[in-house]
Scaffold this motif. Structure first.
Motif, PDB file in Angstrom:
ATOM      1  N   LEU A  31      11.558  -0.736  -3.802  1.00 17.51           N
ATOM      2  CA  LEU A  31      11.937  -0.248  -5.125  1.00 17.51           C
ATOM      3  C   LEU A  31      13.413  -0.505  -5.394  1.00 17.51           C
ATOM      4  O   LEU A  31      13.797  -0.925  -6.495  1.00 17.51           O
ATOM      5  N   GLY A  32      14.263  -0.282  -4.392  1.00 16.52           N
ATOM      6  CA  GLY A  32      15.696  -0.546  -4.549  1.00 16.52           C
ATOM      7  C   GLY A  32      15.979  -2.011  -4.813  1.00 16.52           C
ATOM      8  O   GLY A  32      16.872  -2.350  -5.606  1.00 16.52           O
ATOM      9  N   SER A  33      15.209  -2.903  -4.188  1.00 16.05           N
ATOM     10  CA  SER A  33      15.401  -4.344  -4.397  1.00 16.05           C
ATOM     11  C   SER A  33      15.075  -4.750  -5.826  1.00 16.05           C
ATOM     12  O   SER A  33      15.718  -5.639  -6.395  1.00 16.05           O
ATOM     13  N   VAL A  34      14.062  -4.094  -6.412  1.00 15.70           N
ATOM     14  CA  VAL A  34      13.718  -4.384  -7.811  1.00 15.70           C
ATOM     15  C   VAL A  34      14.793  -3.854  -8.751  1.00 15.70           C
ATOM     16  O   VAL A  34      15.290  -4.564  -9.636  1.00 15.70           O
ATOM     17  N   LEU A  35      15.165  -2.580  -8.554  1.00 15.42           N
ATOM     18  CA  LEU A  35      16.131  -1.954  -9.468  1.00 15.42           C
ATOM     19  C   LEU A  35      17.523  -2.573  -9.339  1.00 15.42           C
ATOM     20  O   LEU A  35      18.273  -2.635 -10.324  1.00 15.42           O
ATOM     21  N   ALA A  36      17.876  -3.040  -8.144  1.00 16.98           N
ATOM     22  CA  ALA A  36      19.201  -3.628  -7.941  1.00 16.98           C
ATOM     23  C   ALA A  36      19.396  -4.868  -8.801  1.00 16.98           C
ATOM     24  O   ALA A  36      20.521  -5.178  -9.212  1.00 16.98           O
ATOM     25  N   PHE A  37      18.301  -5.571  -9.080  1.00 16.40           N
ATOM     26  CA  PHE A  37      18.437  -6.803  -9.865  1.00 16.40           C
ATOM     27  C   PHE A  37      18.873  -6.519 -11.297  1.00 16.40           C
ATOM     28  O   PHE A  37      19.360  -7.411 -11.992  1.00 16.40           O
ATOM     29  N   LEU A  38      18.708  -5.272 -11.740  1.00 18.38           N
ATOM     30  CA  LEU A  38      19.196  -4.918 -13.079  1.00 18.38           C
ATOM     31  C   LEU A  38      20.704  -5.100 -13.166  1.00 18.38           C
ATOM     32  O   LEU A  38      21.248  -5.419 -14.234  1.00 18.38           O
ATOM     33  N   SER A  39      21.410  -4.909 -12.053  1.00 21.56           N
ATOM     34  CA  SER A  39      22.866  -5.123 -12.058  1.00 21.56           C
ATOM     35  C   SER A  39      23.192  -6.601 -12.233  1.00 21.56           C
ATOM     36  O   SER A  39      24.194  -6.962 -12.866  1.00 21.56           O
ATOM     37  N   VAL A  40      22.343  -7.487 -11.682  1.00 22.15           N
ATOM     38  CA  VAL A  40      22.532  -8.928 -11.871  1.00 22.15           C
ATOM     39  C   VAL A  40      22.318  -9.294 -13.335  1.00 22.15           C
ATOM     40  O   VAL A  40      23.076 -10.063 -13.926  1.00 22.15           O
ATOM     41  N   ILE A  41      21.250  -8.729 -13.928  1.00 23.92           N
ATOM     42  CA  ILE A  41      20.966  -8.998 -15.344  1.00 23.92           C
ATOM     43  C   ILE A  41      22.126  -8.526 -16.220  1.00 23.92           C
ATOM     44  O   ILE A  41      22.532  -9.210 -17.165  1.00 23.92           O
ATOM     45  N   LEU A  43       3.213   3.320   5.757  1.00 26.07           N
ATOM     46  CA  LEU A  43       3.989   2.143   6.143  1.00 26.07           C
ATOM     47  C   LEU A  43       5.000   2.491   7.217  1.00 26.07           C
ATOM     48  O   LEU A  43       5.715   3.478   7.125  1.00 26.07           O
ATOM     49  N   ASP A  44       5.053   1.650   8.220  1.00 25.08           N
ATOM     50  CA  ASP A  44       5.985   1.851   9.328  1.00 25.08           C
ATOM     51  C   ASP A  44       6.465   0.477   9.767  1.00 25.08           C
ATOM     52  O   ASP A  44       5.657  -0.395  10.128  1.00 25.08           O
ATOM     53  N   GLU A  45       7.766   0.276   9.741  1.00 23.68           N
ATOM     54  CA  GLU A  45       8.312  -1.030  10.083  1.00 23.68           C
ATOM     55  C   GLU A  45       7.982  -1.441  11.509  1.00 23.68           C
ATOM     56  O   GLU A  45       7.948  -2.626  11.839  1.00 23.68           O
ATOM     57  N   VAL A  84      21.766  -1.226  -1.019  1.00 26.28           N
ATOM     58  CA  VAL A  84      20.329  -1.426  -0.798  1.00 26.28           C
ATOM     59  C   VAL A  84      20.064  -1.896   0.622  1.00 26.28           C
ATOM     60  O   VAL A  84      19.120  -1.433   1.287  1.00 26.28           O
ATOM     61  N   LEU A  85      20.890  -2.806   1.118  1.00 26.11           N
ATOM     62  CA  LEU A  85      20.681  -3.334   2.458  1.00 26.11           C
ATOM     63  C   LEU A  85      21.018  -2.322   3.548  1.00 26.11           C
ATOM     64  O   LEU A  85      20.657  -2.519   4.716  1.00 26.11           O
ATOM     65  N   HIS A  86      21.715  -1.252   3.192  1.00 21.54           N
ATOM     66  CA  HIS A  86      22.059  -0.211   4.175  1.00 21.54           C
ATOM     67  C   HIS A  86      21.304   1.095   3.924  1.00 21.54           C
ATOM     68  O   HIS A  86      21.611   2.117   4.538  1.00 21.54           O
ATOM     69  N   MET A  87      20.301   1.053   3.026  1.00 22.63           N
ATOM     70  CA  MET A  87      19.543   2.273   2.720  1.00 22.63           C
ATOM     71  C   MET A  87      18.820   2.828   3.944  1.00 22.63           C
ATOM     72  O   MET A  87      18.612   4.033   4.054  1.00 22.63           O
ATOM     73  N   ARG A  88      18.426   1.924   4.857  1.00 23.01           N
ATOM     74  CA  ARG A  88      17.693   2.389   6.036  1.00 23.01           C
ATOM     75  C   ARG A  88      18.522   3.306   6.927  1.00 23.01           C
ATOM     76  O   ARG A  88      17.984   3.980   7.802  1.00 23.01           O
ATOM     77  N   MET A  89      19.839   3.328   6.710  1.00 25.84           N
ATOM     78  CA  MET A  89      20.720   4.190   7.501  1.00 25.84           C
ATOM     79  C   MET A  89      20.951   5.546   6.844  1.00 25.84           C
ATOM     80  O   MET A  89      21.633   6.399   7.407  1.00 25.84           O
ATOM     81  N   VAL A  90      20.394   5.736   5.636  1.00 25.45           N
ATOM     82  CA  VAL A  90      20.602   6.978   4.887  1.00 25.45           C
ATOM     83  C   VAL A  90      19.343   7.833   4.979  1.00 25.45           C
ATOM     84  O   VAL A  90      18.270   7.415   4.534  1.00 25.45           O
ATOM     85  N   PRO A  91      19.425   9.025   5.570  1.00 29.58           N
ATOM     86  CA  PRO A  91      18.248   9.902   5.652  1.00 29.58           C
ATOM     87  C   PRO A  91      17.687  10.187   4.255  1.00 29.58           C
ATOM     88  O   PRO A  91      18.423  10.481   3.322  1.00 29.58           O
ATOM     89  N   GLY A  92      16.395  10.074   4.134  1.00 30.17           N
ATOM     90  CA  GLY A  92      15.752  10.318   2.843  1.00 30.17           C
ATOM     91  C   GLY A  92      15.586   9.072   2.007  1.00 30.17           C
ATOM     92  O   GLY A  92      14.813   9.059   1.045  1.00 30.17           O
ATOM     93  N   LEU A  93      16.319   8.003   2.338  1.00 31.17           N
ATOM     94  CA  LEU A  93      16.205   6.759   1.573  1.00 31.17           C
ATOM     95  C   LEU A  93      15.630   5.624   2.414  1.00 31.17           C
ATOM     96  O   LEU A  93      15.393   4.544   1.904  1.00 31.17           O
TER      97      LEU A  93
END
Length: 572
Positions: free
Chosen positions: A499-509, A560-562, A482-491
């Motif tokens: 969205l990735g930050s929300v879904l990633a927490f399912l792995s913690v649960i 949105l643009d960082e 998730v923290l490296h998604m910005r380096m992946v084209p399309g993600l």
């Protein structure tokens, strides 16, 4: 147990014999009840604790409260063991399922012990047997409720007969096992047997007499004799007076449950103010934010003090079971909210709400807040470091997930009038999420390595692909992705990251709850078949999916643009 209950009830001269004054309950003196609450007792796990702890747990188990008709738990406990012939008719057992009410032929939600028996027949016996024959995942709500009710009836029986009172140690017993007044008979052949064999009978007689005359001195003397016997035989393992006082204070203050409600109220108000600011730009938030920060810091200090007191009472770090881990994660979430509030004011309210949600889950009926002794494998310095680090990471990761969900809600609710302010808020929060996830990932990774050291110390190997170990590694990989998604084209992009930050927490649960309760392994609490998944899990997933789908469509309009500085200039 049912057979024992029936045999016990069938006797006309037993302790549960019919009482002509079954509606008249005399309240024991609160001062003497407090002295009784300080008497030491051994629980089923072998822990030595004050009677107040046992009485609080029992009364909350029966009626979900520690007050009954103006009497505290010690008064109720003392009344039940001293006058069971009357207390068996008191509606102390809560059960509200419609089918159970039909079975008992009543509309009341509270029931007496005697109401479960008709003509020497235990009304729940057949239903309990059928429920236990089913796999846990196949049990209906009625089956689960009938099992819980059967447990309450049996607890009430053990209380009325005095079998819960394991107050007598045996000299020279290397296992440090304590016995109730019935079990201690014939265990001793010394002069102490005169005390142990007759103390409870004499004490209950004196209590009944004192409730009629008001003279509690004889009952106090018997209580002191029992306490002195405990100290003489097992004084080396008994908690001191200060520790007893602290434990009773923890029982009565109910710190974590009470601050949970305050966390929720303050967090909800701050979150409402945040969303109002999106539509009412002139709304000044400085005063409520400062006030909220002060109140949450006060609650955080109380939370910290509660953890410290629990550590002092239990003798081990307060994150050694499911309940303790949750209250510690809530503490870490509050800490994260305070730390990141200087970057984004929204984190203060989100962190407070997150702590409320975690503490709410911690106090659900299937979580056990009881303080227990640690098994030998858990008595390790590395365990303290491992669990403290890895559970603290859950607080920061949970903060990131909830902030990301708030961002999705902001995308969901934006209008053309507040587009620039919404963009600024989303980008600001996104930066905070990235910092929270980064810190959480560092803590999680360090915690995994510390866990490997503990595993080598305990089992002689660093890694064994236990389900907990495997899912901890999966969680590390998921958050690293998730923290490296910005380096992946399309993600790359703000929406994808949130969205990735929300879904990633399912792995913690899954790592925390799924492994502990649904998989078998060294870290598992599961016994046999897994329990059914709670309904609120599916509702939460549905809410996330709906919000994410609508937020995706609106994120295109927000553009949105960082690196977009337009929104920041407008807001400033």
């Amino acid at each position: 147990v049912c057979v024992i209950l029936l045999a016990f009830l069938s006797g006309s001269t037993g302790v549960f014999a019919q009482s002509d004054n079954q509606d008249i309950i005399v309240s024991p003196d609160p001062i003497h009840a407090a002295s009784f609450g300080r008497l030491l007792v051994q629980d089923n796990s072998g822990r030595i604790e004050p009677v107040n702890t046992l009485s609080s747990e029992v009364l909350r188990k029966l009626i979900r409260s520690d007050i009954y008709k103006g009497m505290n738990s010690d008064q109720v406990f003392l009344g039940m063991i001293s006058d069971p012939s009357k207390w068996q008719y008191e509606p102390l057992i809560k059960a509200s399922h419609p089918e159970i009410l039909d079975l008992l032929n009543t509309k009341s939600k509270y029931h007496s012990f005697s109401s479960f028996f008709t003509n020497q027949t235990y009304l729940l016996q057949d239903h309990v047997s059928r429920a236990f024959r089913k796999k846990p995942a196949l049990r209906s709500r009625f089956d689960n409720e009938i099992i819980k009710l059967d447990e309450k009836v049996n607890i009430c029986y053990l209380l009325l007969t005095g079998e819960l009172l394991r107050i007598f140690p045996v000299p020279g017993d290397s296992t440090h096992t304590w016995y109730n007044p019935q079990a201690i008979i014939n265990k001793l052949q010394t002069k102490d047997s005169l005390l142990t064999n007759n103390a409870l009978l004499l004490y209950t007689q004196e209590v009944r007499s004192a409730m009629a005359t008001g003279n509690w001195k004889p009952a106090e003397e018997v209580l002191n004799a029992i306490s002195k016997y405990q100290q003489r035989i097992s004084g080396d393992i008994c908690p001191n007076e200060r520790k007893i006082s602290v434990e009773i204070f923890l029982n009565k203050s109910d710190i974590f449950s009470r601050i949970s409600k305050l966390y929720g109220i303050i967090g909800f108000l701050l979150l409402v103010l945040h969303f109002m600011a999106l539509y009412f730009r002139r709304l000044k938030l400085k005063i409520p934010l400062v006030t909220g920060l002060i109140l949450i810091i006060i609650l955080f200090c109380i939370h910290t003090a509660g953890l410290g007191l629990r550590w002092y009472v239990s003798g081990h770090a307060p994150w050694s079971n499911g309940y303790e881990a949750l209250i510690y994660v809530a503490w870490a979430a509050t800490l994260a909210g305070i730390v990141f509030s200087f970057k984004s004011s929204l984190t203060l309210g989100v962190g407070s709400i997150l702590s409320f949600l975690i503490l709410f889950v911690a106090h659900l009926s299937w979580m056990d807040p009881q303080i227990t002794n640690l098994v030998p494998v858990l008595k390790s310095y590395w365990l303290i470091l491992h669990v403290a680090t890895i559970t603290a990471s859950y607080g920061f990761l949970a903060m990131g997930a909830l902030l990301a969900f708030v961002n999705l809600l902001t995308m969901f609710l934006y209008t053309d009038e507040n587009r620039l302010y919404s963009k600024y808020t989303i980008l600001e929060i996104t930066n905070t999420i990235e910092m929270a996830l980064t810190l959480g990932l560092y803590l999680l990774t360090i915690g995994v390595f510390l866990g490997a050291v503990w595993a080598n110390e305990s089992w002689g190997r660093y890694w064994g692909w236990d389900p907990k170990e495997t899912w901890a590694l999966v969680t590390v990989i998921v958050y690293a992705f998730v923290l490296h998604m910005r380096m992946v084209p399309g993600l790359k992009g703000t929406y994808a990251f949130n969205l990735g930050s929300v879904l990633a927490f399912l792995s913690v649960i899954m790592t925390y709850f799924g492994v502990n309760y649904y998989l078998s392994g060294l870290h598992s609490y599961a016994k046999g078949d897994p329990l059914p998944v709670p309904a609120f899990v599916f509702y939460s997933l549905a809410a996330i999916i709906i919000t994410a789908v609508i937020a995706r469509k609106r994120s295109f309009k927000l553009a949105l643009d960082e690196n977009d500085t337009e929104a920041a200039k407008v807001v400033q």
